[in-house]
Scaffold this motif. Sequence first.
Motif, short mmCIF file in Angstrom:
data_model
loop_
_atom_site.label_atom_id
_atom_site.label_comp_id
_atom_site.label_asym_id
_atom_site.label_seq_id
_atom_site.Cartn_x
_atom_site.Cartn_y
_atom_site.Cartn_z
N CYS A 1 0.83 -1.25 -0.04
CA CYS A 1 -0.09 -0.03 0.07
C CYS A 1 0.83 1.24 0.02
O CYS A 1 1.61 1.43 0.88
CB CYS A 1 -0.75 0.02 1.10
SG CYS A 1 -2.20 1.79 1.22
N GLU A 2 0.64 2.02 -0.85
CA GLU A 2 1.64 3.28 -1.15
C GLU A 2 0.61 4.43 -1.06
O GLU A 2 -0.46 4.54 -1.87
CB GLU A 2 2.53 3.14 -2.24
CG GLU A 2 3.43 2.35 -2.39
CD GLU A 2 4.20 1.95 -3.49
OE1 GLU A 2 4.56 3.04 -4.29
OE2 GLU A 2 4.73 0.85 -3.75
N SER A 3 1.09 5.62 -0.35
CA SER A 3 0.01 6.72 -0.49
C SER A 3 0.99 7.91 -1.18
O SER A 3 2.26 7.87 -1.20
CB SER A 3 0.16 7.27 1.15
OG SER A 3 -0.41 8.52 1.26
N SER A 4 0.26 8.58 -1.79
CA SER A 4 0.80 9.79 -2.65
C SER A 4 -0.08 11.16 -2.77
O SER A 4 -1.21 10.92 -2.53
CB SER A 4 1.20 9.52 -3.90
OG SER A 4 -0.02 9.09 -4.62
N VAL B 1 -4.22 6.52 -3.09
CA VAL B 1 -3.67 5.29 -2.74
C VAL B 1 -3.56 4.05 -3.48
O VAL B 1 -4.67 3.83 -4.14
CB VAL B 1 -4.14 4.64 -1.13
CG1 VAL B 1 -5.65 4.39 -1.31
CG2 VAL B 1 -3.56 3.69 -0.40
N ALA B 2 -2.48 3.36 -3.46
CA ALA B 2 -2.02 2.20 -4.67
C ALA B 2 -2.06 1.10 -3.62
O ALA B 2 -1.03 1.02 -2.95
CB ALA B 2 -0.85 2.60 -5.38
N THR B 3 -2.87 0.17 -3.81
CA THR B 3 -3.05 -1.07 -2.96
C THR B 3 -3.12 -2.32 -3.96
O THR B 3 -3.51 -2.39 -4.56
CB THR B 3 -4.26 -0.75 -2.19
OG1 THR B 3 -4.30 0.37 -1.34
CG2 THR B 3 -4.48 -1.97 -1.11
N HIS B 4 -2.18 -3.11 -3.21
CA HIS B 4 -2.01 -4.42 -3.87
C HIS B 4 -2.61 -5.41 -2.91
O HIS B 4 -2.00 -5.56 -1.72
CB HIS B 4 -0.91 -4.68 -4.30
CG HIS B 4 -0.26 -6.24 -4.93
ND1 HIS B 4 1.04 -6.50 -5.02
CD2 HIS B 4 -1.25 -7.14 -5.43
CE1 HIS B 4 0.93 -7.74 -5.71
NE2 HIS B 4 -0.38 -7.96 -6.05
N VAL B 5 -3.78 -6.19 -2.99
CA VAL B 5 -4.25 -7.32 -2.14
C VAL B 5 -4.27 -8.60 -2.63
O VAL B 5 -4.39 -8.81 -3.87
CB VAL B 5 -5.63 -6.63 -1.71
CG1 VAL B 5 -5.54 -5.37 -0.85
CG2 VAL B 5 -6.44 -6.55 -2.70
#
Length: 132
Positions: free
Chosen positions: A72-75, A92-96
């Motif tokens: 999970c990356e915040s920008s 937010v870029a999320t990989h689940v």
Amino acid sequence: MTPIEHREEQVRQAAQALVAAFASNDTEAYFAAFSDDATFLFYTLPAPLLSRAAYRQVWNGWQADGFAVLSCESSNVNISLQGDVAIFMHDVATHVRFGSEESRYQERETIVFRLHGTRWLACHEHLSAMAD
């Protein structure tokens, strides 16, 4: 650092800790970042969740079904201070993973923090799909 800059930095740190706990599947630290009366509005659910306990119940069900956050990356962070309340907005870029399936999401999120003594706790989270 001015008092306003100091408070903004405290909110930024609280948000970073919340995102880091989510990204690392640290359930206890993640839910400890929210007040008991926090509310949650996720576009992926049919209705709002009106307490931290309600969200925790949904989260536990997801985990029982094989849910895990892989990253999970915040920008694009923006913080607006409103007295003892702060509005934290970010992309937010999320990989689940759900079971054996992996998915990636590009979303926009607003987290409202409220000052509890000396600690900023999230009291509302609103997750939206990001427009293409």
